[in-house]
Design a protein around this motif. Structure first.
Motif, PDB file in Angstrom:
ATOM      1  N   LYS A  41       0.844  -1.191   0.000  1.00  0.00           N
ATOM      2  CA  LYS A  41       0.000   0.000   0.000  1.00  0.00           C
ATOM      3  C   LYS A  41       0.882   1.246   0.000  1.00  0.00           C
ATOM      4  O   LYS A  41       1.774   1.393   0.833  1.00  0.00           O
ATOM      5  CB  LYS A  41      -0.901   0.007   1.235  1.00  0.00           C
ATOM      6  CG  LYS A  41      -1.742   1.272   1.383  1.00  0.00           C
ATOM      7  CD  LYS A  41      -2.541   1.248   2.676  1.00  0.00           C
ATOM      8  CE  LYS A  41      -3.253   2.573   2.895  1.00  0.00           C
ATOM      9  NZ  LYS A  41      -4.019   2.577   4.174  1.00  0.00           N
ATOM     10  N   GLU A 433      -4.055  -5.646   0.000  1.00  0.00           N
ATOM     11  CA  GLU A 433      -4.918  -4.492  -0.237  1.00  0.00           C
ATOM     12  C   GLU A 433      -5.764  -4.748  -1.479  1.00  0.00           C
ATOM     13  O   GLU A 433      -5.284  -5.307  -2.472  1.00  0.00           O
ATOM     14  CB  GLU A 433      -4.094  -3.215  -0.422  1.00  0.00           C
ATOM     15  CG  GLU A 433      -4.950  -1.971  -0.596  1.00  0.00           C
ATOM     16  CD  GLU A 433      -4.131  -0.709  -0.853  1.00  0.00           C
ATOM     17  OE1 GLU A 433      -4.649   0.395  -0.607  1.00  0.00           O
ATOM     18  OE2 GLU A 433      -2.981  -0.837  -1.314  1.00  0.00           O
ATOM     19  N   MET A 435      -8.379  -2.603  -4.148  1.00  0.00           N
ATOM     20  CA  MET A 435      -8.745  -1.242  -4.555  1.00  0.00           C
ATOM     21  C   MET A 435      -9.746  -1.286  -5.702  1.00  0.00           C
ATOM     22  O   MET A 435      -9.681  -2.160  -6.566  1.00  0.00           O
ATOM     23  CB  MET A 435      -7.498  -0.475  -4.995  1.00  0.00           C
ATOM     24  CG  MET A 435      -6.475  -0.264  -3.900  1.00  0.00           C
ATOM     25  SD  MET A 435      -4.830   0.059  -4.574  1.00  0.00           S
ATOM     26  CE  MET A 435      -4.331  -1.607  -4.997  1.00  0.00           C
ATOM     27  N   TYR A 446     -12.884   6.258  -5.436  1.00  0.00           N
ATOM     28  CA  TYR A 446     -11.840   5.264  -5.168  1.00  0.00           C
ATOM     29  C   TYR A 446     -12.097   4.685  -3.791  1.00  0.00           C
ATOM     30  O   TYR A 446     -12.274   5.424  -2.811  1.00  0.00           O
ATOM     31  CB  TYR A 446     -10.467   5.925  -5.241  1.00  0.00           C
ATOM     32  CG  TYR A 446      -9.319   5.093  -4.741  1.00  0.00           C
ATOM     33  CD1 TYR A 446      -8.606   4.260  -5.587  1.00  0.00           C
ATOM     34  CD2 TYR A 446      -8.929   5.153  -3.402  1.00  0.00           C
ATOM     35  CE1 TYR A 446      -7.537   3.507  -5.117  1.00  0.00           C
ATOM     36  CE2 TYR A 446      -7.867   4.401  -2.925  1.00  0.00           C
ATOM     37  CZ  TYR A 446      -7.180   3.580  -3.783  1.00  0.00           C
ATOM     38  OH  TYR A 446      -6.126   2.836  -3.315  1.00  0.00           O
ATOM     39  N   SER A 448     -10.657   1.584  -1.076  1.00  0.00           N
ATOM     40  CA  SER A 448      -9.622   0.579  -0.808  1.00  0.00           C
ATOM     41  C   SER A 448      -9.761   0.042   0.602  1.00  0.00           C
ATOM     42  O   SER A 448     -10.236   0.733   1.513  1.00  0.00           O
ATOM     43  CB  SER A 448      -8.218   1.159  -1.005  1.00  0.00           C
ATOM     44  OG  SER A 448      -7.879   2.011   0.062  1.00  0.00           O
TER      45      SER A 448
END
Length: 628
Positions: A41, A433, A435, A446, A448
């Motif tokens: 990340k 992660e 996204m 966006y 995440s």
């Protein structure tokens, strides 16, 4: 390695450019930084944030704009990072790819570093000991000065005022042609720091005394393309700080002073030809720290030096497979009134890695193994296996790492108490992660979510021992948690609305304790909030920008058995900037209100933070795009 990709190289295929004339359309890329982002990340501090924080140090910028908990000993005092339950010595601070953490303390004081000096600040959350070496267990903070090509001459002058008799000045100079770029920045700040705070022992508002500080920072860089295949770069980075250390809750006057001096310099040669990209770098890092307390008859002087030579190579074995290799030598040395004579630590490093991009280019895998040989202690072997996977609007990251931290010179040699036979902290981590990013007409959003787990053995703590403190490999610590982020951007004609919300949950507990005191077993580490978060809302109209920042910091325990704590708090800031252009000149104004709701809070027990305060600044830019 870090050197910035000044050559004619396309990262995805390492295709050779025919001429340096194409430099004006080439994005300058750091090869090693790109590899380091695989499976990790990564967050960037954008130019808008930097434009509104020209008086701020790095600690202040990060506390408003990241998921990192910043431990600050009041304004002007030491400020350090706490990544995902890791302490400051378990996080790397990098300047153009060089780890600038003190070899004596293993950490960097972020309060000394003006954000004004850098145009590229990145945060990497996660474990990367195989790439950045000892200490890169929780994450890394990257400070870069990127060049601008074929921009002619740019000169910038800045001046600022703030509450508590704070005055700051800065200047920046950039000059570039098609094959050379030179930049220099200088920043100075003088702050009487007589801020108001709430004294809970007297139940009234007091004013800090004997707490003034001043800062001076300088950074300079040269990037020069000598030929079609060879380029060189060099840089210098200096900091000077003088600080009065107050006694906030004592009737006795303070006579404590701290003086810091830090100088770093590097030179790099880069060869890019056919399938090979090779870097040779030399760096020297100097630190001085003097502390005096005439009341307690303490007169401490310390100085340290790191000399580093390294070579890293990136070779295209096939169109989709790259080989990464490197060797590294460093010598750390230190003199201190707390040592018996000068102390040294030598390190020899070798690393090898492979980076493979699959045919459909949706999956990228990177694996690396690193061996460090030290003149004192064991020989750690670390590694990372990381992957990125893209699927339409989705992207996934995954990283497995074996990690370590070499004991610092203070932990090994401080007298009395140092332990030369300390084991390195070591362990393993996994993080991932997911996204999702989508643009629908004028709306972009966006989302995440990240999670991580890290187990560290031989955690080093300083414990009382025969009338003094001594470091011991005393604990096993298990850190795990989640992080989320939501970003929204909407354009309505000339107005842009942006929102950014970040949350963090961190459970970092002692799993075992190698001494007889088991009161900390299963307890949260001190100064590690379980919950913290931030929200930023921005409105941009033509040359005007306004931003509102809101942060939340949860309970932080201040005793090993979690029986004592600091209360949670909300903190808010409002910032405004505007600019006007006139021919080749541009004038920018900014203003800020900090701690809008006048909250009484602490990040460290016994170290108060300011109530409501204000900032005001002006910047004048001159641009001449002609190739002088």
């Amino acid at each position: 390695m870090l050197i910035l990709f000044l050559t004619k190289l396309n990262f995805s295929g390492y295709a050779q450019r025919d001429s340096v004339k194409e430099l004006n359309v080439i994005e300058i890329i750091s090869t090693k930084f790109k590899l380091a982002e695989t499976g990790i990340k990564t967050q960037s501090i954008d130019s808008f944030i930097l434009s509104q924080n020209k008086q701020s140090n790095l600690a202040e910028v990060l506390s408003l704009n990241s998921g990192i908990y910043i431990k600050q000993y009041s304004p002007g005092g030491i400020a350090t990072t706490a990544f995902r339950g890791a302490n400051a010595s378990q996080s790397a601070v990098l300047w153009n790819g060089f780890n600038i953490n003190s070899p004596m303390l293993g950490q960097t004081n972020l309060a000394l570093i003006p954000a004004f000096l850098f145009n590229d600040i990145k945060i990497q959350y996660g474990s990367q000991s195989a790439l950045w070496g000892s200490g890169a267990m929780g994450g890394s903070l990257q400070l870069n000065t990127l060049p601008f090509w074929q921009k002619g001459l740019n000169v910038s002058l800045y001046g600022g005022l703030a509450s508590y008799n704070s005055k700051s000045l800065g200047t920046a100079l950039n000059w570039s042609k098609k094959n050379i770029a030179i930049s220099a920045k200088m920043f100075g700040l003088k702050n009487q720091n007589n801020f108001n705070y709430f004294d809970s022992t007297q139940n009234k508002i007091n004013q800090s005394k004997h707490s003034s500080f001043d800062r001076l920072g300088f950074v300079g860089d040269l990037r020069w393309i000598l030929s079609k295949y060879i380029s060189i770069s060099s840089g210098i980075f200096g900091l000077v700080g003088n600080t009065q250390v107050p006694n906030y809750f004592s009737s006795l006057p303070s006579r404590q002073y701290q003086n810091d001096g830090q100088w770093r310099a590097y030179a790099t040669c880069n060869l890019s030809k056919n399938k090979l990209n090779s870097f040779l770098r030399l760096a020297m890092l100097f630190d001085n720290l003097n502390y005096t307390d005439s009341t307690a008859l303490i007169y401490s002087k310390s100085s340290s030096k790191i000399v580093l030579i390294e070579n890293e190579n990136f070779y295209l074995l096939t169109p989709r497979l790259k080989w990464h290799s490197g060797i590294n030598f460093s010598q750390s040395s230190a003199l201190s009134s707390g040592y018996i004579g000068e102390k040294y630590l030598l390190r020899y490093t070798a690393l090898n890695g492979l980076n493979y991009k699959f045919k459909n280019e949706k999956l990228l895998i990177y694996g690396v193994v690193r061996v460090d040989y030290y003149s004192v202690g064991s020989t750690p072997i670390t590694g990372n296996i990381a992957a990125d996977y893209s699927l339409k609007d989705f992207k996934f990251k995954l990283n497995f790492a074996k990690i370590y931290r070499q004991p610092t010179l203070n932990e090994m040699y401080w007298s009395p108490g140092g332990q030369p036979n300390l084991k390195p902290e070591d362990g393993g981590s996994v993080e991932g992660e997911a996204m999702y990013e989508k643009t629908i007409n004028k709306l972009t959003f966006y989302i995440s979510g990240a999670c991580y787990a890290r187990l560290v053995n031989n955690w080093i703590m300083w414990l009382p021992h025969q009338g003094y403190s001594s470091p011991q490999n005393i604990q096993q610590v298990f850190s795990r948690g989640t992080e989320t982020q939501l970003k929204i951007k909407y354009k309505l004609q000339r107005i842009t609305f942006e929102g950014n919300i970040q949350t963090s949950y961190c459970l970092s507990t002692v799993e075992s304790n190698y001494n007889s005191d088991n009161s900390s077993i299963g307890r949260q580490l001190i100064y590690t909030p379980r919950y913290n978060g931030s929200a930023t809302f921005r409105v941009l109209y033509k040359n005007i920008g306004i931003a509102y920042y809101q942060t939340y910091t949860g309970y932080r325990f201040i005793s090993a058995d979690d029986s004592q704590w600091l209360n949670p708090y909300f903190y808010s800031s409002l910032r405004l900037n505007s600019s006007i252009k006139f021919y080749t000149y541009e004038c920018s104004l900014y203003a800020a209100i900090n701690n809008i709701s006048n909250v009484n809070y602490n990040t460290i027990a016994g170290r108060p933070m300011p109530l409501r305060n204000f900032e005001l600044g002006i910047t004048i830019n001159f641009n001449n795009n002609k190739q002088i």
